[in-house]
Design an enzyme around this catalytic site. Structure first.
Site, PDB file in Angstrom:
ATOM      1  N   ASN A 172      47.058  35.296  34.034  1.00  0.00           N
ATOM      2  CA  ASN A 172      45.603  35.064  34.081  1.00  0.00           C
ATOM      3  C   ASN A 172      45.138  34.384  32.800  1.00  0.00           C
ATOM      4  O   ASN A 172      45.936  34.089  31.919  1.00  0.00           O
ATOM      5  CB  ASN A 172      44.875  36.388  34.317  1.00  0.00           C
ATOM      6  CG  ASN A 172      45.186  37.395  33.226  1.00  0.00           C
ATOM      7  OD1 ASN A 172      44.912  37.164  32.054  1.00  0.00           O
ATOM      8  ND2 ASN A 172      45.818  38.496  33.602  1.00  0.00           N
ATOM      9  N   ASP A 219      47.235  42.856  38.131  1.00  0.00           N
ATOM     10  CA  ASP A 219      47.204  43.973  39.089  1.00  0.00           C
ATOM     11  C   ASP A 219      48.446  44.007  39.953  1.00  0.00           C
ATOM     12  O   ASP A 219      48.856  45.063  40.417  1.00  0.00           O
ATOM     13  CB  ASP A 219      45.965  43.860  39.982  1.00  0.00           C
ATOM     14  CG  ASP A 219      44.699  44.075  39.175  1.00  0.00           C
ATOM     15  OD1 ASP A 219      44.651  45.081  38.458  1.00  0.00           O
ATOM     16  OD2 ASP A 219      43.796  43.218  39.239  1.00  0.00           O
ATOM     17  N   LYS A 246      66.350  30.163  40.013  1.00  0.00           N
ATOM     18  CA  LYS A 246      65.135  29.448  40.421  1.00  0.00           C
ATOM     19  C   LYS A 246      65.153  29.174  41.925  1.00  0.00           C
ATOM     20  O   LYS A 246      66.138  28.664  42.456  1.00  0.00           O
ATOM     21  CB  LYS A 246      65.028  28.131  39.657  1.00  0.00           C
ATOM     22  CG  LYS A 246      63.723  27.419  39.942  1.00  0.00           C
ATOM     23  CD  LYS A 246      63.665  26.038  39.335  1.00  0.00           C
ATOM     24  CE  LYS A 246      62.456  25.291  39.920  1.00  0.00           C
ATOM     25  NZ  LYS A 246      62.480  23.885  39.597  1.00  0.00           N
ATOM     26  N   PRO A 293      51.637  49.308  37.767  1.00  0.00           N
ATOM     27  CA  PRO A 293      51.084  50.606  37.339  1.00  0.00           C
ATOM     28  C   PRO A 293      49.774  50.389  36.585  1.00  0.00           C
ATOM     29  O   PRO A 293      49.599  49.351  35.946  1.00  0.00           O
ATOM     30  CB  PRO A 293      52.162  51.151  36.398  1.00  0.00           C
ATOM     31  CG  PRO A 293      52.950  49.958  35.958  1.00  0.00           C
ATOM     32  CD  PRO A 293      52.882  48.965  37.076  1.00  0.00           C
ATOM     33  N   ASP A 294      48.862  51.360  36.667  1.00  0.00           N
ATOM     34  CA  ASP A 294      47.611  51.271  35.910  1.00  0.00           C
ATOM     35  C   ASP A 294      47.832  51.933  34.551  1.00  0.00           C
ATOM     36  O   ASP A 294      48.053  53.146  34.457  1.00  0.00           O
ATOM     37  CB  ASP A 294      46.465  51.940  36.674  1.00  0.00           C
ATOM     38  CG  ASP A 294      45.128  51.587  36.046  1.00  0.00           C
ATOM     39  OD1 ASP A 294      44.937  51.873  34.850  1.00  0.00           O
ATOM     40  OD2 ASP A 294      44.281  51.010  36.750  1.00  0.00           O
ATOM     41  N   ILE A 295      47.782  51.120  33.498  1.00  0.00           N
ATOM     42  CA  ILE A 295      48.115  51.626  32.153  1.00  0.00           C
ATOM     43  C   ILE A 295      47.043  52.596  31.666  1.00  0.00           C
ATOM     44  O   ILE A 295      47.345  53.687  31.174  1.00  0.00           O
ATOM     45  CB  ILE A 295      48.306  50.444  31.186  1.00  0.00           C
ATOM     46  CG1 ILE A 295      49.467  49.569  31.681  1.00  0.00           C
ATOM     47  CG2 ILE A 295      48.545  50.938  29.764  1.00  0.00           C
ATOM     48  CD1 ILE A 295      49.643  48.264  30.950  1.00  0.00           C
ATOM     49  N   PHE A 349      38.211  48.057  29.508  1.00  0.00           N
ATOM     50  CA  PHE A 349      37.410  46.843  29.662  1.00  0.00           C
ATOM     51  C   PHE A 349      37.302  46.537  31.147  1.00  0.00           C
ATOM     52  O   PHE A 349      38.193  46.895  31.930  1.00  0.00           O
ATOM     53  CB  PHE A 349      38.060  45.656  28.928  1.00  0.00           C
ATOM     54  CG  PHE A 349      37.615  45.550  27.494  1.00  0.00           C
ATOM     55  CD1 PHE A 349      38.053  46.457  26.551  1.00  0.00           C
ATOM     56  CD2 PHE A 349      36.738  44.546  27.101  1.00  0.00           C
ATOM     57  CE1 PHE A 349      37.632  46.388  25.233  1.00  0.00           C
ATOM     58  CE2 PHE A 349      36.307  44.457  25.784  1.00  0.00           C
ATOM     59  CZ  PHE A 349      36.746  45.378  24.851  1.00  0.00           C
TER      60      PHE A 349
HETATM   61  O1  C5P Z   1      40.660  47.842  37.437  1.00  0.00           O
HETATM   62  P1  C5P Z   1      40.559  46.704  36.487  1.00  0.00           P
HETATM   63  O2  C5P Z   1      41.827  45.923  36.341  1.00  0.00           O
HETATM   64  O3  C5P Z   1      39.372  45.815  36.652  1.00  0.00           O
HETATM   65  O4  C5P Z   1      40.290  47.444  35.091  1.00  0.00           O
HETATM   66  C1  C5P Z   1      40.310  46.768  33.895  1.00  0.00           C
HETATM   67  C2  C5P Z   1      40.737  47.711  32.814  1.00  0.00           C
HETATM   68  O5  C5P Z   1      41.895  48.406  33.223  1.00  0.00           O
HETATM   69  C3  C5P Z   1      41.134  46.999  31.535  1.00  0.00           C
HETATM   70  O6  C5P Z   1      40.805  47.856  30.455  1.00  0.00           O
HETATM   71  C4  C5P Z   1      42.640  46.849  31.674  1.00  0.00           C
HETATM   72  O7  C5P Z   1      43.271  46.809  30.394  1.00  0.00           O
HETATM   73  C5  C5P Z   1      43.006  48.098  32.437  1.00  0.00           C
HETATM   74  N1  C5P Z   1      44.150  47.950  33.351  1.00  0.00           N
HETATM   75  C6  C5P Z   1      45.293  48.675  33.121  1.00  0.00           C
HETATM   76  N2  C5P Z   1      46.359  48.582  33.964  1.00  0.00           N
HETATM   77  C7  C5P Z   1      46.301  47.786  35.060  1.00  0.00           C
HETATM   78  C8  C5P Z   1      45.126  47.051  35.311  1.00  0.00           C
HETATM   79  C9  C5P Z   1      44.071  47.146  34.426  1.00  0.00           C
HETATM   80  O8  C5P Z   1      45.355  49.403  32.137  1.00  0.00           O
HETATM   81  N3  C5P Z   1      47.336  47.709  35.855  1.00  0.00           N
END
Ligand code: C5P
Length: 404
Positions: free
Chosen positions: A207, A276, A286, A302-304, A320
């Site tokens: 991104n 995401d 390749k 995974p969501d960090i 954020f």
């Molecule tokens: O849900 P969204 O991606 O919009 O949320 C943004 C926030 O979540 C940011 O602080 C980003 O660093 C964090 N994030 C994360 N892990 C992910 C996606 C987003 O920690 N996989």
């Protein structure tokens, strides 16, 4: 200034070594306790007796000096220090520190201490500009060393350019002001930049995040005295002074790097634009055009942030949210669903603000309040945001900063 500051002054082989005597005197005048450690080369420029007379303590040099080790051994000395300042730091010393050598007391102390290490380089300007020196400086910065100077001007060798050691008064201000900073003794973990999710060895999903906001936050927190771990995706930015940087590429790597340090941290700021999703399967060779197909199977990353807030004793956690519409409602939903203490939301897609820009505008939300910040440049915004985090942390978790 912290009245109890304990500072090791390291002196290495440079004509600027005589200025270290004034540094010792000025540090003591501000109430610091000082111990001096010299390299062998430094003794060719100034005698240990000068520093012994000024500091009131024997000057150490050799690593395996039985008398010195009997008094305070090198590990005890490394633990004793609130800060180590090497002034002057010669080109040779920077190279040895970068290589991790521990063949004299000063280099060993720099490896063995957890205290901040300040380096005030002094050398001929051609030596300073040499790619080998510049490479050493960049690596040491990335490991968290804090550089003071060098300054520009006339040099002892008759040349003019960068390489003069900073003046002792300037060095004292830098060390003692950081030592007295509001966040002294705290560990802040900050993520920044995009992540890159590979499909094959040449293609990836990513991104537009430049990393500038996260780097500005890391710099502002470090300037307030925090020990900062900056975990960054691929960006084209220099490491801020005094910040420990860990480069990663994928969301999975970022998660691992964060989880290795977050349990010990006081504050976690998730500023990275974590992808995401990732291509469901990485292809080690390749893919040809024909093999690419018409659609790309994806897997969720995974969501960090949510992993950090799920810790038994999570740090104060700030997220954020970048949104193109319905900013406040969406950000507030994320604040709740990810169990965050605060969230900084910004509307993306406006020219000159946000992604890839130097300026930004944020809407800061917490459980029962909100505040608009900016528009302002990211450095100013970062300083304000750090200030609000500290204030709200006290309000939300009054015990957070007291160790109770
Ligand atoms: O849900 P969204 O991606 O919009 O949320 C943004 C926030 O979540 C940011 O602080 C980003 O660093 C964090 N994030 C994360 N892990 C992910 C996606 C987003 O920690 N996989």
């Amino acid at each position: 200034m912290h009245a109890a500051s304990r500072i090791i002054v390291g002196v290495t082989g440079s004509v600027a070594a005589y200025k270290a005597a004034e540094l010792v005197r000025r540090l003591q005048a501000r109430g610091a306790q000082v111990r001096v450690v010299m390299t062998e080369a430094a003794e060719a420029f100034v005698t240990p007796l000068t520093f012994q007379a000024l500091s009131g303590h024997p000057v150490r040099g050799a690593l395996l000096d039985p008398q010195g080790e009997a008094g305070m051994d090198h590990i005890t000395l490394a633990r004793w220090a609130d800060a180590v300042v090497v002034a002057p730091a010669s080109a040779d010393f920077l190279a040895r520190l970068r290589a991790g050598l521990a063949d004299d007391l000063l280099s060993t102390l720099c490896l063995a201490t957890r205290a901040p290490v300040y380096l005030a380089p002094a050398m001929n300007q051609v030596m300073w500009h040499h790619p080998a020196t510049q490479d050493n400086v960049a690596t040491l910065r990335g490991r968290g060393c804090r550089f003071i100077g060098p300054n520009d001007g006339g040099q002892a060798c008759g040349e003019v350019g960068p390489g003069r050691m900073s003046e002792p008064a300037e060095i004292v201000t830098r060390i003692l002001d950081a030592a007295g900073g509001a966040l002294r003794g705290e560990h802040w973990v900050i993520t920044a930049g995009p992540t890159r999710e590979p499909l094959d060895p040449v293609r990836f999903l990513s991104n537009r995040s430049s990393g500038r906001m996260g780097f500005a936050l890391a710099q502002a927190a470090a300037q307030s005295g925090a020990q900062v771990s900056l975990i960054s995706g691929p960006v084209a930015l220099d490491t801020p002074q005094g910040v420990r940087r860990h480069d990663v590429e994928t969301a999975q790597q970022m998660l691992e790097a964060v989880m290795a340090v977050a349990p010990e941290a006081e504050v976690f700021i998730g500023c990275a634009a974590v992808a995401d999703v990732r291509p469901a399967r990485y292809q080690p060779v390749k893919l040809g055009k024909a093999a690419l197909g018409e659609s790309l199977p994806l897997a969720r990353n995974p969501d960090i942030l949510a992993s950090v807030t799920a810790l038994t004793q999570p740090p104060f956690t700030v997220g954020f949210a970048a949104e193109t519409d319905d900013l406040e409602a969406r950000a507030r939903a994320k604040l709740r669903s990810k169990n965050l203490d605060m969230i900084a939301a910004n509307l993306v897609g406006r020219p000159g603000l946000g992604f890839e820009a130097d300026r930004n505008e944020l809407l800061l939300l917490w459980s029962d309040g909100k505040e608009h910040l900016g528009p302002a440049d990211k450095a100013a915004l970062a300083t304000t945001l750090i200030d609000r985090i500290v204030t709200h942390r006290e309000a939300i978790r009054p015990s957070a900063n007291t160790g109770i």
